[in-house]
Design an enzyme around this catalytic site. Structure first.
Site, PDB file in Angstrom:
ATOM      1  N   ASP A 141      -8.259 -13.071 -21.772  1.00 58.02           N
ATOM      2  CA  ASP A 141      -9.552 -12.472 -22.115  1.00 58.02           C
ATOM      3  C   ASP A 141     -10.079 -11.623 -20.967  1.00 58.02           C
ATOM      4  OD1 ASP A 141     -12.835 -13.746 -23.130  1.00 58.02           O
ATOM      5  OD2 ASP A 141     -11.727 -11.943 -23.727  1.00 58.02           O
ATOM      6  N   LYS A 144      -7.958  -5.609 -20.578  1.00 56.30           N
ATOM      7  CA  LYS A 144      -7.007  -5.541 -21.703  1.00 56.30           C
ATOM      8  C   LYS A 144      -5.687  -4.893 -21.283  1.00 56.30           C
ATOM      9  CE  LYS A 144     -10.509  -7.406 -23.254  1.00 56.30           C
ATOM     10  NZ  LYS A 144     -10.585  -8.883 -23.001  1.00 56.30           N
ATOM     11  N   ASP A 169      -7.577 -12.656 -26.797  1.00 55.11           N
ATOM     12  CA  ASP A 169      -8.794 -12.139 -27.416  1.00 55.11           C
ATOM     13  C   ASP A 169      -8.725 -10.615 -27.478  1.00 55.11           C
ATOM     14  OD1 ASP A 169     -12.352 -12.097 -26.673  1.00 55.11           O
ATOM     15  OD2 ASP A 169     -11.318 -12.194 -28.599  1.00 55.11           O
ATOM     16  N   GLU A 199     -17.279 -10.319 -31.282  1.00 55.94           N
ATOM     17  CA  GLU A 199     -18.356 -11.290 -31.102  1.00 55.94           C
ATOM     18  C   GLU A 199     -19.721 -10.711 -31.486  1.00 55.94           C
ATOM     19  OE1 GLU A 199     -15.965 -10.705 -28.862  1.00 55.94           O
ATOM     20  OE2 GLU A 199     -16.740 -10.126 -26.932  1.00 55.94           O
TER      21      GLU A 199
HETATM   22  O1  LIG Z   1     -13.523  -6.196 -21.150  1.00 55.82           O
HETATM   23  C1  LIG Z   1     -13.615  -7.292 -21.678  1.00 55.82           C
HETATM   24  N1  LIG Z   1     -13.295  -8.410 -21.016  1.00 55.82           N
HETATM   25  C2  LIG Z   1     -12.835  -8.326 -19.605  1.00 55.82           C
HETATM   26  C3  LIG Z   1     -14.040  -8.252 -18.653  1.00 55.82           C
HETATM   27  C4  LIG Z   1     -13.638  -8.015 -17.215  1.00 55.82           C
HETATM   28  C5  LIG Z   1     -12.539  -8.961 -16.745  1.00 55.82           C
HETATM   29  C6  LIG Z   1     -12.438  -8.976 -15.238  1.00 55.82           C
HETATM   30  N2  LIG Z   1     -11.304  -9.817 -14.878  1.00 55.82           N
HETATM   31  C7  LIG Z   1     -11.267 -11.166 -14.948  1.00 55.82           C
HETATM   32  C8  LIG Z   1     -10.016 -11.538 -14.507  1.00 55.82           C
HETATM   33  N3  LIG Z   1      -9.307 -10.440 -14.166  1.00 55.82           N
HETATM   34  C9  LIG Z   1     -10.111  -9.383 -14.381  1.00 55.82           C
HETATM   35  C10 LIG Z   1     -14.172  -7.414 -23.064  1.00 55.82           C
HETATM   36  C11 LIG Z   1     -14.847  -6.310 -23.612  1.00 55.82           C
HETATM   37  C12 LIG Z   1     -15.400  -6.388 -24.896  1.00 55.82           C
HETATM   38  C13 LIG Z   1     -16.108  -5.221 -25.471  1.00 55.82           C
HETATM   39  C14 LIG Z   1     -15.958  -4.908 -26.826  1.00 55.82           C
HETATM   40  C15 LIG Z   1     -16.632  -3.807 -27.373  1.00 55.82           C
HETATM   41  C16 LIG Z   1     -17.460  -3.033 -26.561  1.00 55.82           C
HETATM   42  F1  LIG Z   1     -18.129  -1.990 -27.092  1.00 55.82           F
HETATM   43  C17 LIG Z   1     -17.616  -3.335 -25.215  1.00 55.82           C
HETATM   44  C18 LIG Z   1     -16.947  -4.424 -24.675  1.00 55.82           C
HETATM   45  C19 LIG Z   1     -15.286  -7.571 -25.646  1.00 55.82           C
HETATM   46  C20 LIG Z   1     -14.612  -8.657 -25.101  1.00 55.82           C
HETATM   47  O2  LIG Z   1     -14.482  -9.823 -25.814  1.00 55.82           O
HETATM   48  C21 LIG Z   1     -14.036  -8.588 -23.824  1.00 55.82           C
HETATM   49  O3  LIG Z   1     -13.355  -9.687 -23.375  1.00 55.82           O
HETATM   50 MG   LIG Z   2     -12.994 -11.062 -24.977  1.00 58.14          MG
END
Ligand SMILES: O=C(NCCCCCn1ccnc1)c1cc(-c2ccc(F)cc2)cc(O)c1O
Ligand SMILES: [Mg+2]
Length: 214
Positions: A141, A144, A169, A199
């Site tokens: 998660d 991506k 996810d 979500e």
């Molecule tokens: O980017 C996401 N997650 C990573 C966050 C940073 C991780 C940092 N990290 C941690 C460990 N190594 C690196 C994410 C984004 C969205 C989303 C969907 C639509 C939208 F319009 C905007 C955003 C929905 C999610 O469910 C997500 O998980």
């Molecule tokens: Mg997510």
């Protein structure tokens, strides 16, 4: 002196959830995200699918890549048997600081090991750091575009055994096309898509469950 969204989410947990009651923490975050501010937690709809997979796998060792505010960490840890552990990795120290307090409010500190750092650096160190052979379940998660390289890295580091489950996810939104293509084509994985929604929205998204065949 402006607060951040994760800080406001934590305040909502401390205001509306009961200390030591993980389900009330999950409920408080979902309520905050539906009624006040959207946040990128896996959420209640995809969260129920996550619960089903966790309960089915009944894992001893879970790796979560991407902690954010700890919502899915709490969802997973609340279902684990005694002595089972979730190792969760967060790159962003501000997110990690909030997640630590959310996990503590849920009373799940003993089941969770929160690491602040980069998955590419930490995956090769997991065995020595935690005295484990492999992960029973990995919840992807985080960024991506890291799903595929980190999956290949876990294979190379021998962190997946026959039957290890990867649950990813956001395979539709924001999407992880190279990862999806890899696990669906590879003879080393048996993959299944669980259609759901992004979500707290009506936008399509889903979880991809992939069994490592070894
Ligand atoms: O980017 C996401 N997650 C990573 C966050 C940073 C991780 C940092 N990290 C941690 C460990 N190594 C690196 C994410 C984004 C969205 C989303 C969907 C639509 C939208 F319009 C905007 C955003 C929905 C999610 O469910 C997500 O998980
Ligand atoms: Mg997510």
């Amino acid at each position: 002196t402006h607060s951040t969204r994760p800080q406001r989410l934590l305040s909502a947990v401390q205001k509306n959830a009961t200390r030591g009651d993980p389900s009330s923490v999950v409920k408080a975050i979902d309520q905050f995200c539906r009624q006040k501010e959207w946040a990128m937690n896996v959420g209640d709809e995809k969260g129920c699918i996550l619960d089903l997979v966790v309960s089915e796998v009944n894992p001893t060792f879970v790796l979560e890549l991407g902690t954010y505010c700890g919502y899915s960490t709490v969802r997973i840890a609340r279902l684990l048997p005694p002595h089972a552990k979730v190792i969760t990795l967060e790159f962003n120290p501000d997110f990690a600081a909030i997640a630590h307090q959310v996990i503590a409010w849920a009373g799940l500190e003993d089941k969770v090991h929160l690491i602040v750092g980069a998955s590419g650096d930490w995956i090769p160190k997991m065995k020595e750091q935690f005295g484990l052979n492999s992960f029973d379940l990995v919840f992807l998660d985080h960024w991506k575009d890291r799903y595929l390289p980190d999956t290949k890295l876990m294979e190379e580091c021998g962190l997946l055994r026959q039957g290890s489950i990867l649950l990813a996810d956001n395979v539709i939104c924001p999407g992880a096309p190279d990862y999806l293509d890899y696990v669906r084509r590879s003879s080393q994985y048996e993959s299944q898509y669980f259609k759901s929604h992004l979500e707290y929205t009506k936008v399509e998204d889903g979880l991809e469950k992939s069994i490592f065949l070894g």
